[in-house]
Write an enzyme that holds these catalytic residues in place. Structure first.
Site, PDB file in Angstrom:
ATOM      1  N   GLN A   1      32.073 -41.214  46.725  1.00  0.00           N
ATOM      2  CA  GLN A   1      31.441 -42.270  47.535  1.00  0.00           C
ATOM      3  C   GLN A   1      31.300 -41.887  48.999  1.00  0.00           C
ATOM      4  O   GLN A   1      30.633 -42.590  49.763  1.00  0.00           O
ATOM      5  CB  GLN A   1      32.231 -43.575  47.415  1.00  0.00           C
ATOM      6  CG  GLN A   1      32.207 -44.137  46.000  1.00  0.00           C
ATOM      7  CD  GLN A   1      32.932 -45.460  45.936  1.00  0.00           C
ATOM      8  OE1 GLN A   1      34.156 -45.500  45.840  1.00  0.00           O
ATOM      9  NE2 GLN A   1      32.179 -46.549  46.012  1.00  0.00           N
TER      10      GLN A   1
ATOM     11  N   HIS B   1      38.446 -48.428  37.734  1.00  0.00           N
ATOM     12  CA  HIS B   1      37.160 -48.436  38.437  1.00  0.00           C
ATOM     13  C   HIS B   1      36.992 -47.154  39.266  1.00  0.00           C
ATOM     14  O   HIS B   1      35.952 -46.489  39.207  1.00  0.00           O
ATOM     15  CB  HIS B   1      37.067 -49.686  39.328  1.00  0.00           C
ATOM     16  CG  HIS B   1      35.816 -49.754  40.160  1.00  0.00           C
ATOM     17  ND1 HIS B   1      34.880 -50.755  40.024  1.00  0.00           N
ATOM     18  CD2 HIS B   1      35.350 -48.944  41.143  1.00  0.00           C
ATOM     19  CE1 HIS B   1      33.884 -50.540  40.883  1.00  0.00           C
ATOM     20  NE2 HIS B   1      34.153 -49.444  41.576  1.00  0.00           N
ATOM     21  N   GLU B   2      38.027 -46.815  40.038  1.00  0.00           N
ATOM     22  CA  GLU B   2      37.928 -45.628  40.895  1.00  0.00           C
ATOM     23  C   GLU B   2      37.885 -44.352  40.072  1.00  0.00           C
ATOM     24  O   GLU B   2      37.166 -43.405  40.392  1.00  0.00           O
ATOM     25  CB  GLU B   2      39.091 -45.581  41.893  1.00  0.00           C
ATOM     26  CG  GLU B   2      39.156 -46.768  42.857  1.00  0.00           C
ATOM     27  CD  GLU B   2      37.834 -47.068  43.529  1.00  0.00           C
ATOM     28  OE1 GLU B   2      37.051 -46.152  43.812  1.00  0.00           O
ATOM     29  OE2 GLU B   2      37.566 -48.267  43.771  1.00  0.00           O
TER      30      GLU B   2
ATOM     31  N   GLY C   1      39.318 -50.005  47.050  1.00  0.00           N
ATOM     32  CA  GLY C   1      39.456 -48.628  46.606  1.00  0.00           C
ATOM     33  C   GLY C   1      38.242 -47.829  47.031  1.00  0.00           C
ATOM     34  O   GLY C   1      37.185 -48.392  47.318  1.00  0.00           O
TER      35      GLY C   1
ATOM     36  N   HIS D   1      34.525 -43.334  38.933  1.00  0.00           N
ATOM     37  CA  HIS D   1      33.695 -42.635  39.922  1.00  0.00           C
ATOM     38  C   HIS D   1      33.845 -41.118  39.789  1.00  0.00           C
ATOM     39  O   HIS D   1      32.899 -40.372  40.041  1.00  0.00           O
ATOM     40  CB  HIS D   1      34.083 -43.047  41.349  1.00  0.00           C
ATOM     41  CG  HIS D   1      33.469 -44.353  41.786  1.00  0.00           C
ATOM     42  ND1 HIS D   1      32.106 -44.535  41.871  1.00  0.00           N
ATOM     43  CD2 HIS D   1      34.021 -45.525  42.177  1.00  0.00           C
ATOM     44  CE1 HIS D   1      31.858 -45.773  42.288  1.00  0.00           C
ATOM     45  NE2 HIS D   1      32.998 -46.395  42.471  1.00  0.00           N
TER      46      HIS D   1
ATOM     47  N   CYS E   1      31.326 -52.970  44.057  1.00  0.00           N
ATOM     48  CA  CYS E   1      31.490 -51.545  44.346  1.00  0.00           C
ATOM     49  C   CYS E   1      30.736 -51.254  45.639  1.00  0.00           C
ATOM     50  O   CYS E   1      29.601 -51.699  45.798  1.00  0.00           O
ATOM     51  CB  CYS E   1      30.912 -50.728  43.196  1.00  0.00           C
ATOM     52  SG  CYS E   1      31.008 -48.948  43.457  1.00  0.00           S
ATOM     53  N   LEU E   2      31.352 -50.512  46.540  1.00  0.00           N
ATOM     54  CA  LEU E   2      30.700 -50.197  47.811  1.00  0.00           C
ATOM     55  C   LEU E   2      29.399 -49.418  47.602  1.00  0.00           C
ATOM     56  O   LEU E   2      28.507 -49.463  48.440  1.00  0.00           O
ATOM     57  CB  LEU E   2      31.641 -49.392  48.713  1.00  0.00           C
ATOM     58  CG  LEU E   2      32.912 -50.120  49.173  1.00  0.00           C
ATOM     59  CD1 LEU E   2      33.819 -49.169  49.937  1.00  0.00           C
ATOM     60  CD2 LEU E   2      32.577 -51.344  50.029  1.00  0.00           C
TER      61      LEU E   2
HETATM   62 NI    NI Z   1      33.173 -48.396  43.086  1.00  0.00          NI
END
Ligand code: NI
Length: 187
Positions: free
Chosen positions: A50, A140-141, A45, A144, A98-99
């Site tokens: 991000q 999770h997304e 995701g 953000h 997480c990226l």
């Molecule tokens: Ni993340």
């Protein structure tokens, strides 16, 4: 176009993102670029903050997990202006990454089911319910967009243990297979 990824220390990751207006320029291209960026960085995701855009949208492709959860077959979606209507079910723990937090993986407990309202990439309104892995990635997304990161769920002790690694990430001292934006610098 593949965007570089914002990482821990970037103030924009801590902001509540703004809704996407109907006349948002080149939304189709943004959706495409976000999928491309996500695949390039091996993510499941990716949320707009991000890639340095403080707007309410994220993309998910969980179809690779269809082997364990057959209902994830073909699960590839863009969520625009999502709104979580309900969270329910028992919390369960999964090791998340997480990226924006390279090389960090931590157990996070989240409710099993989510009911979500959103606009799809054609700007049609959808209301859907998800469970299991899909519900986890969505939560999770969605976090953000609220300026939240998975480390916010950790105990104070765990957070203290991560402190030096987080400091390193914020200075760009971390190895990634994708390009990152070092906080405090312009790309
Ligand atoms: Ni993340």
């Amino acid at each position: 176009m593949i965007y570089p990824i914002t990482v821990y220390g970037e103030p924009l990751l801590r902001k509540v993102a703004k809704p996407i207006e109907k006349d948002y320029p080149k939304l189709d291209q943004l959706v495409k670029d976000m999928f491309e960026t996500m695949y390039h960085s091996d993510g499941v995701g990716l949320a707009a903050p991000q890639i340095g855009l403080s707007v309410r949208m994220f993309v998910i492709d969980a179809s690779a997990a269809a082997e364990e959860e057959p209902e994830l077959d073909g699960f590839k979606k863009a969520f625009i202006n999502p709104e979580i209507l309900e969270l329910k079910g028992d919390e369960w723990v999964m090791n998340e990454g997480c990226l924006s937090l390279p090389e960090i993986r931590e157990d996070v407990a989240r409710p099993e089911f989510v009911k979500i309202k959103y606009l799809d990439e054609n700007l049609d309104e959808q209301i859907e319910e998800y469970g299991g892995f899909a519900a986890r990635v969505i939560q999770h997304e969605y976090d953000h967009l609220e300026g939240k990161l998975l480390i916010d769920y950790l105990s104070p002790l765990k957070k203290r243990m991560l402190k030096s690694r987080l400091t390193n990430i914020s200075k760009g001292k971390v190895k990634t297979s994708y390009r990152i934006i070092i906080p405090g610098t312009k790309k």
